[in-house]
Design an enzyme around this catalytic site. Sequence first.
Site, PDB file in Angstrom:
ATOM      1  N   ASP A  20      39.192  26.409  47.562  1.00  0.00           N
ATOM      2  CA  ASP A  20      39.223  24.971  47.302  1.00  0.00           C
ATOM      3  C   ASP A  20      40.674  24.503  47.158  1.00  0.00           C
ATOM      4  O   ASP A  20      41.113  23.533  47.787  1.00  0.00           O
ATOM      5  CB  ASP A  20      38.438  24.698  46.005  1.00  0.00           C
ATOM      6  CG  ASP A  20      38.182  23.230  45.782  1.00  0.00           C
ATOM      7  OD1 ASP A  20      38.523  22.423  46.659  1.00  0.00           O
ATOM      8  OD2 ASP A  20      37.633  22.886  44.719  1.00  0.00           O
TER       9      ASP A  20
ATOM     10  N   LYS B 198      42.530  37.948  43.413  1.00  0.00           N
ATOM     11  CA  LYS B 198      43.321  38.197  42.198  1.00  0.00           C
ATOM     12  C   LYS B 198      42.801  39.494  41.563  1.00  0.00           C
ATOM     13  O   LYS B 198      42.498  39.558  40.366  1.00  0.00           O
ATOM     14  CB  LYS B 198      43.158  36.987  41.254  1.00  0.00           C
ATOM     15  CG  LYS B 198      44.063  36.997  40.044  1.00  0.00           C
ATOM     16  CD  LYS B 198      45.502  36.651  40.326  1.00  0.00           C
ATOM     17  CE  LYS B 198      46.344  36.789  39.086  1.00  0.00           C
ATOM     18  NZ  LYS B 198      47.796  36.635  39.367  1.00  0.00           N
TER      19      LYS B 198
ATOM     20  N   ASP C 148      48.461  33.973  43.841  1.00  0.00           N
ATOM     21  CA  ASP C 148      49.697  33.282  43.452  1.00  0.00           C
ATOM     22  C   ASP C 148      50.798  33.532  44.481  1.00  0.00           C
ATOM     23  O   ASP C 148      51.531  32.610  44.868  1.00  0.00           O
ATOM     24  CB  ASP C 148      50.160  33.663  42.032  1.00  0.00           C
ATOM     25  CG  ASP C 148      49.830  35.092  41.639  1.00  0.00           C
ATOM     26  OD1 ASP C 148      49.097  35.760  42.401  1.00  0.00           O
ATOM     27  OD2 ASP C 148      50.292  35.552  40.591  1.00  0.00           O
TER      28      ASP C 148
ATOM     29  N   TYR D  83      32.093  28.203  40.832  1.00  0.00           N
ATOM     30  CA  TYR D  83      31.334  27.009  41.188  1.00  0.00           C
ATOM     31  C   TYR D  83      29.834  27.263  41.246  1.00  0.00           C
ATOM     32  O   TYR D  83      29.077  26.408  41.700  1.00  0.00           O
ATOM     33  CB  TYR D  83      31.807  26.462  42.540  1.00  0.00           C
ATOM     34  CG  TYR D  83      33.232  25.945  42.543  1.00  0.00           C
ATOM     35  CD1 TYR D  83      34.061  26.129  41.451  1.00  0.00           C
ATOM     36  CD2 TYR D  83      33.736  25.273  43.637  1.00  0.00           C
ATOM     37  CE1 TYR D  83      35.372  25.676  41.463  1.00  0.00           C
ATOM     38  CE2 TYR D  83      35.044  24.807  43.659  1.00  0.00           C
ATOM     39  CZ  TYR D  83      35.855  25.016  42.559  1.00  0.00           C
ATOM     40  OH  TYR D  83      37.146  24.561  42.569  1.00  0.00           O
TER      41      TYR D  83
END
Length: 341
Positions: A234, A177, A210, A128
């Site tokens: 988010d 991640k 995940d 972002y």
Amino acid sequence: MTFSARPTVTLIEGDGIGPEIAAATVVAIEAAGGTIDWDRQLAGQTAAEKVGDPLPAATVESIKQHSVALKGPLGTPIGSGFRSVNVALRQQFDLYANVRPVRTIAGVPSRYTGVDIVMVRENTEDLYAGVEHYVDARRTAAESIAIITRFGSERIINYAFEYARRHGRKRVTLVHKANILKLSNGLFLDCGREIAKQFPEIAFDDMIVDATAMKLVVAPERFDLIVTMNLFGDILSDLCAGLVGGLGVAPAANLGAGGCAIFEAVHGTAPDIVGKGVANPTGLMLSAAMLLDHVGQPGPAQRLRSALDIVLADASTRTRDLGGQADTRAFTAGLLRVIAA
Ligand code: NAD
């Protein structure tokens, strides 16, 4: 930052249902014993209509001066020159930490019980940061760059641990991640492991995003405080809101470098119900409780939260969006009765 016994706080009622829920919230704060002087300022669509500017200089000045604001939802007028007034505020005050607590509230329809999670999301970096371009002139491919810095990672992770310490949270889970994004997410994870050593009383673990999404759905009670980067934060913060009944009961705080803090409900202007008198003020009221904690008024904050729990548990005072029968006026009247009892 220390505050006087009666601090002045910028109040932006906002657009759509903003004025309806802000009016109810101001009354509720006072009834709960909160002592605040409001400096009322404009922003968003309303400001564009009244003074020709969706983010007037007077509003920015007021927030600068008082360092704390309570804000209703804002619409961004098309052609105003802003991508979003909310984003402009975030940039103006370097609001790097987005804090969203979610907890099960009896009576609010939800699939779960016993959820009590605080999501701390980094708010300025990652995908972002706005670094995007087409790769070729024919626009057959586009590239968005995720920027993760040591500075940005350390300040959000530090904030998360400090928050955990202040609020008696027992575990910080860092979500990433790093198994795939070894450099950017690896940096974030490394910062977490380093900073965790300075907070030995708080348990620390990390989880791949995940797996986190799955675990949040299967066993949300396993989580206490989650700290993560902008994109994952988010997505996961909406997931967390869904665990406790949706955006209508979700509060948020945006904390900035230099001590600035802006509190707001997570929902938007709800254009479909404006002026109907049915808006649910819970999200803004829970944000106001966070504000009261922030300015050193934990007693009134807790009184407001406890009264909300009682009012929301009763279908006659619960608002219609949560399966109850009350409009905004009946909800607020019920809340004031509970506080006075
Ligand atoms: P929304 O949150 O305004 O509305 C989604 C649905 O939830 C609607 O059906 C609405 O009636 C309902 N709802 C929302 N808040 C409610 C409340 N307090 N009580 C009862 N029902 C409620 O989302 P949207 O329709 O996608 O967005 C509308 C506008 O709000 C857009 O212009 C958007 O940009 C803006 N927005 C602003 C903020 C903000 O200022 N922080 C956040 C999100 C959206």
